[in-house]
Design a protein around this motif. Sequence first.
Motif, PDB file in Angstrom:
ATOM      1  N   ALA A  61       0.837  -1.205   0.000  1.00  0.00           N
ATOM      2  CA  ALA A  61       0.000   0.000   0.000  1.00  0.00           C
ATOM      3  C   ALA A  61       0.874   1.257   0.000  1.00  0.00           C
ATOM      4  O   ALA A  61       0.567   2.245  -0.677  1.00  0.00           O
ATOM      5  CB  ALA A  61      -0.932  -0.015   1.203  1.00  0.00           C
ATOM      6  N   LEU A  62       1.955   1.198   0.723  1.00  0.00           N
ATOM      7  CA  LEU A  62       2.882   2.336   0.752  1.00  0.00           C
ATOM      8  C   LEU A  62       3.518   2.560  -0.613  1.00  0.00           C
ATOM      9  O   LEU A  62       3.608   3.698  -1.090  1.00  0.00           O
ATOM     10  CB  LEU A  62       3.956   2.100   1.814  1.00  0.00           C
ATOM     11  CG  LEU A  62       5.004   3.211   1.941  1.00  0.00           C
ATOM     12  CD1 LEU A  62       4.349   4.517   2.349  1.00  0.00           C
ATOM     13  CD2 LEU A  62       6.066   2.795   2.929  1.00  0.00           C
ATOM     14  N   VAL A  63       3.922   1.518  -1.280  1.00  0.00           N
ATOM     15  CA  VAL A  63       4.544   1.635  -2.600  1.00  0.00           C
ATOM     16  C   VAL A  63       3.540   2.190  -3.612  1.00  0.00           C
ATOM     17  O   VAL A  63       3.855   3.085  -4.398  1.00  0.00           O
ATOM     18  CB  VAL A  63       5.104   0.262  -3.059  1.00  0.00           C
ATOM     19  CG1 VAL A  63       5.552   0.308  -4.501  1.00  0.00           C
ATOM     20  CG2 VAL A  63       6.226  -0.171  -2.148  1.00  0.00           C
ATOM     21  N   VAL A  64       2.316   1.674  -3.600  1.00  0.00           N
ATOM     22  CA  VAL A  64       1.276   2.162  -4.517  1.00  0.00           C
ATOM     23  C   VAL A  64       0.992   3.640  -4.257  1.00  0.00           C
ATOM     24  O   VAL A  64       0.873   4.449  -5.177  1.00  0.00           O
ATOM     25  CB  VAL A  64      -0.009   1.299  -4.396  1.00  0.00           C
ATOM     26  CG1 VAL A  64      -1.166   1.943  -5.137  1.00  0.00           C
ATOM     27  CG2 VAL A  64       0.248  -0.101  -4.910  1.00  0.00           C
ATOM     28  N   THR A  65       0.916   4.033  -3.026  1.00  0.00           N
ATOM     29  CA  THR A  65       0.657   5.432  -2.673  1.00  0.00           C
ATOM     30  C   THR A  65       1.800   6.329  -3.151  1.00  0.00           C
ATOM     31  O   THR A  65       1.565   7.410  -3.690  1.00  0.00           O
ATOM     32  CB  THR A  65       0.485   5.571  -1.147  1.00  0.00           C
ATOM     33  OG1 THR A  65      -0.552   4.690  -0.722  1.00  0.00           O
ATOM     34  CG2 THR A  65       0.134   6.983  -0.767  1.00  0.00           C
ATOM     35  N   LEU A  66       3.033   5.898  -2.973  1.00  0.00           N
ATOM     36  CA  LEU A  66       4.182   6.699  -3.418  1.00  0.00           C
ATOM     37  C   LEU A  66       4.213   6.831  -4.940  1.00  0.00           C
ATOM     38  O   LEU A  66       4.511   7.900  -5.475  1.00  0.00           O
ATOM     39  CB  LEU A  66       5.487   6.079  -2.910  1.00  0.00           C
ATOM     40  CG  LEU A  66       5.763   6.261  -1.418  1.00  0.00           C
ATOM     41  CD1 LEU A  66       7.024   5.494  -1.017  1.00  0.00           C
ATOM     42  CD2 LEU A  66       5.904   7.720  -1.080  1.00  0.00           C
ATOM     43  N   VAL A  67       3.891   5.758  -5.661  1.00  0.00           N
ATOM     44  CA  VAL A  67       3.848   5.819  -7.125  1.00  0.00           C
ATOM     45  C   VAL A  67       2.766   6.789  -7.577  1.00  0.00           C
ATOM     46  O   VAL A  67       2.971   7.602  -8.485  1.00  0.00           O
ATOM     47  CB  VAL A  67       3.643   4.402  -7.728  1.00  0.00           C
ATOM     48  CG1 VAL A  67       3.295   4.470  -9.202  1.00  0.00           C
ATOM     49  CG2 VAL A  67       4.881   3.563  -7.506  1.00  0.00           C
TER      50      VAL A  67
END
Length: 187
Positions: free
Chosen positions: A9-15
Amino acid sequence: MCRRQDGIALVVTLVMLVAVLMLAASAAGLALMGEKAARAGRDRQVALQAAEDALMDAERDIEEAGADRAALLAGPAAFGPGCGTGAALGLCGPAGDGAPPAWQAVDLAAEGASVPLGHFTGAAMQTGEGALPMRRPRYIIERQPYRRAGEEAGGMPRYYYRVTAIGFGNREGTQVVLQSAWRRPGD
Protein backbone atom coordinates in the motif's frame (compact mmCIF):
# COMPACT_ATOMS: atom_id res chain seq x y z
CA MET A 1 -5.95 -14.31 11.82
CA CYS A 2 -3.68 -11.52 11.31
CA ARG A 3 -1.99 -11.20 7.98
CA ARG A 4 1.21 -9.45 7.59
CA GLN A 5 1.17 -6.75 4.94
CA ASP A 6 4.33 -6.36 2.95
CA GLY A 7 4.08 -2.58 2.52
CA ILE A 8 2.47 -2.74 -0.92
CA ALA A 9 0.00 0.00 0.00
CA LEU A 10 2.88 2.34 0.75
CA VAL A 11 4.54 1.64 -2.60
CA VAL A 12 1.28 2.16 -4.52
CA THR A 13 0.66 5.43 -2.67
CA LEU A 14 4.18 6.70 -3.42
CA VAL A 15 3.85 5.82 -7.13
CA MET A 16 0.53 7.67 -7.32
CA LEU A 17 2.01 10.65 -5.49
CA VAL A 18 4.91 10.81 -7.97
CA ALA A 19 2.45 10.64 -10.90
CA VAL A 20 0.36 13.50 -9.48
CA LEU A 21 3.52 15.52 -8.84
CA MET A 22 4.66 15.02 -12.45
CA LEU A 23 1.24 16.12 -13.76
CA ALA A 24 1.34 19.24 -11.60
CA ALA A 25 4.89 20.09 -12.73
CA SER A 26 3.99 19.71 -16.41
CA ALA A 27 0.83 21.84 -15.94
CA ALA A 28 2.93 24.56 -14.29
CA GLY A 29 5.44 24.40 -17.18
CA LEU A 30 2.64 24.75 -19.74
CA ALA A 31 1.20 27.71 -17.86
CA LEU A 32 4.62 29.42 -17.81
CA MET A 33 5.13 28.80 -21.54
CA GLY A 34 1.69 30.25 -22.26
CA GLU A 35 2.50 33.33 -20.20
CA LYS A 36 5.82 33.79 -22.03
CA ALA A 37 4.07 33.48 -25.40
CA ALA A 38 1.46 36.04 -24.38
CA ARG A 39 4.16 38.44 -23.18
CA ALA A 40 6.14 38.03 -26.42
CA GLY A 41 2.97 38.63 -28.47
CA ARG A 42 2.21 41.80 -26.53
CA ASP A 43 5.81 42.93 -26.90
CA ARG A 44 5.65 42.44 -30.66
CA GLN A 45 2.38 44.42 -30.83
CA VAL A 46 4.03 47.30 -28.94
CA ALA A 47 6.92 47.26 -31.44
CA LEU A 48 4.52 47.09 -34.40
CA GLN A 49 2.54 50.09 -33.14
CA ALA A 50 5.75 52.04 -32.55
CA ALA A 51 6.92 51.30 -36.13
CA GLU A 52 3.53 52.44 -37.48
CA ASP A 53 3.89 55.66 -35.47
CA ALA A 54 7.31 56.20 -37.07
CA LEU A 55 5.82 55.70 -40.57
CA MET A 56 3.17 58.33 -39.83
CA ASP A 57 5.81 60.67 -38.43
CA ALA A 58 7.88 60.26 -41.62
CA GLU A 59 4.83 61.07 -43.75
CA ARG A 60 4.30 64.23 -41.68
CA ASP A 61 8.00 64.99 -42.12
CA ILE A 62 7.62 64.74 -45.92
CA GLU A 63 4.33 66.65 -46.13
CA GLU A 64 4.88 69.38 -43.55
CA ALA A 65 8.64 69.90 -43.83
CA GLY A 66 10.10 73.30 -43.13
CA ALA A 67 11.74 75.24 -45.97
CA ASP A 68 15.23 73.72 -45.52
CA ARG A 69 13.99 70.15 -45.17
CA ALA A 70 11.49 70.55 -48.05
CA ALA A 71 14.28 71.73 -50.36
CA LEU A 72 16.36 68.69 -49.40
CA LEU A 73 13.42 66.33 -49.97
CA ALA A 74 12.73 67.81 -53.41
CA GLY A 75 16.26 67.55 -54.78
CA PRO A 76 18.45 64.53 -55.45
CA ALA A 77 21.59 65.92 -53.74
CA ALA A 78 20.44 64.95 -50.21
CA PHE A 79 19.85 61.34 -51.29
CA GLY A 80 23.47 60.59 -52.14
CA PRO A 81 25.33 57.46 -51.01
CA GLY A 82 24.68 56.60 -47.38
CA CYS A 83 22.50 58.71 -45.11
CA GLY A 84 22.67 62.42 -44.47
CA THR A 85 23.23 64.29 -41.22
CA GLY A 86 21.94 67.55 -39.81
CA ALA A 87 18.97 68.82 -41.83
CA ALA A 88 19.40 65.82 -44.19
CA LEU A 89 19.27 63.28 -41.33
CA GLY A 90 17.55 60.09 -42.47
CA LEU A 91 17.63 60.95 -46.19
CA CYS A 92 19.40 57.95 -47.66
CA GLY A 93 20.58 56.84 -51.08
CA PRO A 94 22.20 53.70 -52.43
CA ALA A 95 25.92 53.23 -51.89
CA GLY A 96 26.47 52.70 -55.64
CA ASP A 97 25.63 50.48 -58.57
CA GLY A 98 25.01 46.92 -57.51
CA ALA A 99 24.93 47.88 -53.82
CA PRO A 100 21.92 46.93 -51.71
CA PRO A 101 19.27 49.61 -51.16
CA ALA A 102 19.85 51.94 -48.24
CA TRP A 103 17.17 50.31 -46.08
CA GLN A 104 19.15 47.06 -46.19
CA ALA A 105 22.58 48.65 -45.74
CA VAL A 106 21.79 51.05 -42.87
CA ASP A 107 21.54 50.02 -39.23
CA LEU A 108 18.07 51.46 -38.60
CA ALA A 109 18.41 51.19 -34.83
CA ALA A 110 21.67 53.17 -34.69
CA GLU A 111 21.93 56.83 -33.85
CA GLY A 112 23.20 59.14 -36.58
CA ALA A 113 21.71 57.58 -39.72
CA SER A 114 18.01 57.29 -38.93
CA VAL A 115 15.55 59.87 -37.61
CA PRO A 116 14.02 59.35 -34.15
CA LEU A 117 10.27 59.92 -33.94
CA GLY A 118 9.49 63.61 -33.51
CA HIS A 119 12.93 64.93 -34.47
CA PHE A 120 11.57 67.07 -37.33
CA THR A 121 7.84 67.07 -36.48
CA GLY A 122 7.89 67.60 -32.73
CA ALA A 123 5.79 64.46 -32.09
CA ALA A 124 6.18 63.02 -28.61
CA MET A 125 6.16 59.44 -27.37
CA GLN A 126 6.58 58.06 -23.90
CA THR A 127 9.07 55.23 -23.60
CA GLY A 128 10.54 52.82 -21.09
CA GLU A 129 7.68 52.13 -18.65
CA GLY A 130 5.09 49.37 -18.45
CA ALA A 131 3.63 48.48 -21.84
CA LEU A 132 5.55 51.23 -23.63
CA PRO A 133 8.40 50.78 -26.12
CA MET A 134 11.90 50.61 -24.69
CA ARG A 135 12.99 53.49 -26.97
CA ARG A 136 11.60 55.79 -29.63
CA PRO A 137 11.11 54.32 -33.10
CA ARG A 138 13.26 55.53 -36.00
CA TYR A 139 12.96 55.86 -39.77
CA ILE A 140 14.83 56.60 -42.99
CA ILE A 141 13.54 58.04 -46.28
CA GLU A 142 14.71 57.04 -49.76
CA ARG A 143 13.75 58.86 -52.99
CA GLN A 144 12.73 56.49 -55.79
CA PRO A 145 11.96 57.32 -59.44
CA TYR A 146 8.82 56.04 -61.16
CA ARG A 147 6.86 56.62 -64.33
CA ARG A 148 3.14 56.52 -64.81
CA ALA A 149 1.69 54.11 -67.34
CA GLY A 150 1.93 55.56 -70.84
CA GLU A 151 4.64 58.14 -70.04
CA GLU A 152 7.71 58.31 -72.25
CA ALA A 153 10.74 56.47 -70.97
CA GLY A 154 13.07 59.36 -71.86
CA GLY A 155 11.07 62.03 -69.99
CA MET A 156 11.73 63.33 -66.51
CA PRO A 157 10.77 60.72 -63.93
CA ARG A 158 8.48 61.44 -61.03
CA TYR A 159 9.53 60.48 -57.53
CA TYR A 160 8.02 58.75 -54.55
CA TYR A 161 9.52 58.18 -51.13
CA ARG A 162 10.19 54.75 -49.64
CA VAL A 163 10.01 55.05 -45.87
CA THR A 164 11.47 52.30 -43.69
CA ALA A 165 10.74 52.41 -39.95
CA ILE A 166 11.83 50.34 -36.99
CA GLY A 167 9.85 50.06 -33.77
CA PHE A 168 11.02 48.62 -30.46
CA GLY A 169 9.09 46.58 -27.93
CA ASN A 170 9.26 46.47 -24.16
CA ARG A 171 12.53 44.57 -24.48
CA GLU A 172 15.38 45.96 -26.57
CA GLY A 173 15.62 42.76 -28.59
CA THR A 174 12.05 43.00 -29.90
CA GLN A 175 12.08 44.97 -33.13
CA VAL A 176 9.61 45.33 -36.00
CA VAL A 177 10.57 46.86 -39.35
CA LEU A 178 7.85 48.27 -41.61
CA GLN A 179 8.06 49.93 -44.99
CA SER A 180 5.69 52.14 -46.95
CA ALA A 181 5.75 54.09 -50.18
CA TRP A 182 4.64 57.72 -50.00
CA ARG A 183 3.91 59.98 -52.93
CA ARG A 184 3.01 63.62 -52.59
CA PRO A 185 -0.40 64.48 -53.99
CA GLY A 186 -0.10 65.69 -57.57
CA ASP A 187 3.15 63.85 -58.28
